[in-house]
Design a protein around this motif. Sequence first.
Motif, PDB file in Angstrom:
ATOM      1  N   GLY A 206       0.814  -1.208   0.000  1.00 41.59           N
ATOM      2  CA  GLY A 206       0.000   0.000   0.000  1.00 41.59           C
ATOM      3  C   GLY A 206       0.848   1.258   0.000  1.00 41.59           C
ATOM      4  O   GLY A 206       2.060   1.233   0.227  1.00 41.59           O
ATOM      5  N   ASP A 207       0.179   2.378  -0.227  1.00 40.62           N
ATOM      6  CA  ASP A 207       0.889   3.661  -0.302  1.00 40.62           C
ATOM      7  C   ASP A 207       1.588   3.999   1.000  1.00 40.62           C
ATOM      8  O   ASP A 207       2.747   4.455   1.000  1.00 40.62           O
ATOM      9  N   LEU A 208       0.903   3.798   2.125  1.00 34.91           N
ATOM     10  CA  LEU A 208       1.502   4.158   3.415  1.00 34.91           C
ATOM     11  C   LEU A 208       2.754   3.322   3.693  1.00 34.91           C
ATOM     12  O   LEU A 208       3.749   3.840   4.207  1.00 34.91           O
ATOM     13  N   ARG A 209       2.686   2.038   3.356  1.00 36.31           N
ATOM     14  CA  ARG A 209       3.856   1.188   3.578  1.00 36.31           C
ATOM     15  C   ARG A 209       5.018   1.636   2.703  1.00 36.31           C
ATOM     16  O   ARG A 209       6.170   1.691   3.149  1.00 36.31           O
ATOM     17  N   ILE A 210       4.733   1.950   1.461  1.00 33.18           N
ATOM     18  CA  ILE A 210       5.797   2.397   0.551  1.00 33.18           C
ATOM     19  C   ILE A 210       6.402   3.699   1.045  1.00 33.18           C
ATOM     20  O   ILE A 210       7.626   3.878   1.055  1.00 33.18           O
ATOM     21  N   ILE A 211       5.546   4.619   1.471  1.00 34.03           N
ATOM     22  CA  ILE A 211       6.027   5.945   1.873  1.00 34.03           C
ATOM     23  C   ILE A 211       6.886   5.854   3.130  1.00 34.03           C
ATOM     24  O   ILE A 211       8.012   6.374   3.170  1.00 34.03           O
ATOM     25  N   PHE A 212       6.376   5.196   4.166  1.00 28.86           N
ATOM     26  CA  PHE A 212       7.042   5.252   5.470  1.00 28.86           C
ATOM     27  C   PHE A 212       8.112   4.174   5.665  1.00 28.86           C
ATOM     28  O   PHE A 212       8.995   4.348   6.499  1.00 28.86           O
ATOM     29  N   GLN A 213       8.054   3.089   4.903  1.00 28.03           N
ATOM     30  CA  GLN A 213       9.055   2.036   5.077  1.00 28.03           C
ATOM     31  C   GLN A 213      10.156   2.080   4.020  1.00 28.03           C
ATOM     32  O   GLN A 213      11.257   1.590   4.265  1.00 28.03           O
ATOM     33  N   HIS A 214       9.876   2.652   2.863  1.00 28.66           N
ATOM     34  CA  HIS A 214      10.844   2.569   1.775  1.00 28.66           C
ATOM     35  C   HIS A 214      11.275   3.927   1.220  1.00 28.66           C
ATOM     36  O   HIS A 214      12.394   4.046   0.729  1.00 28.66           O
ATOM     37  N   ILE A 215      10.407   4.929   1.293  1.00 31.38           N
ATOM     38  CA  ILE A 215      10.774   6.239   0.746  1.00 31.38           C
ATOM     39  C   ILE A 215      11.297   7.166   1.835  1.00 31.38           C
ATOM     40  O   ILE A 215      12.340   7.805   1.667  1.00 31.38           O
ATOM     41  N   LEU A 216      10.598   7.238   2.954  1.00 36.09           N
ATOM     42  CA  LEU A 216      11.019   8.140   4.025  1.00 36.09           C
ATOM     43  C   LEU A 216      12.432   7.863   4.524  1.00 36.09           C
ATOM     44  O   LEU A 216      13.208   8.806   4.734  1.00 36.09           O
TER      45      LEU A 216
END
Length: 305
Positions: A206-216
């Motif tokens: 999901g978007d939240l997982r991608i944002i906070f686990q991989h992009i941030l």
Amino acid sequence: MSDILTTTDDVNRTPDAEQSAPVDSETPWALTMRQLARDKVAVTCASVLAFFFLIAIFAPVIAPYDPFMANPEHSLAPPSAAHPFGADLIGRDILSRVLYGARLSLFIGFVSVAISSAVGILLGLVAGFYGKFADTLIMRFIDMLMAFPGILLALTVVALLGPGLTNVMIAVGIGGVANYARLVRGSVLSVREQPYIQAIRAVGAGDLRIIFQHILPNALPPVLVLVSMSYGWALLSAAGLSFLGLGAEPPTVEWGSMLNDARSLLRAAPWTAVFPGLSIMCVVLASNLLGESLRDALDPTQRMR
């Protein structure tokens, strides 16, 4: 025939050579900390900041006097054994007031940076990841904030909210949002199209997982540099607002308000302004230099030198 034997020997030796080759198991953060530990400027600046935080924590223990206790007999007493930093107009010990003022001044800087970084990182993540309308809307808001100098924007917010320490922290925090948002947005734009992000999305993340686990995590190193550099700006801005009478109010002890009290005594008793001013200068300078050292330590090209 000799060439074949040589090649065979090389092949046979390859596993042993690979096993004996040194493997650098240090993580990037470990390399960064090792680089900082070798940097004399970084160690000195970190020590200065640690010193001020320690005196702020233990101010009630090490302060020689009550910072609020007036003693007219020692009015404008110069630095001496009894009062190492001198006394102010109504006889309060300046050393004690500087120690107690560190607690509030450092706390204001910390809360202001926390506000600006939290809001700015969130806006930058949304703008960079989703793009299109969200990016346009957020970045036009950021452009509007950047149209004002930081201190002028803080003054505007305080004028709208009213004077007071809480409003000063909010105002200074809002003044630093734009820098974080632009920095994080740029980092997100450079990461979101990477193949591994597309692979993670393909497996159903999901978007939240991608944002906070991989992009941030990829955006954190430059953010840490900005945090260090903006801390000094936040403390200085908050002290400036208190100097103008918009922040801490008597009898609250804060470095900016101490400078406000001392502005009419610069010729008669310069020590009333020198010591709180030096405290602000030391924290701001140490914060900025530490940020520069951290930036160099996080740069792989600098670590290779």
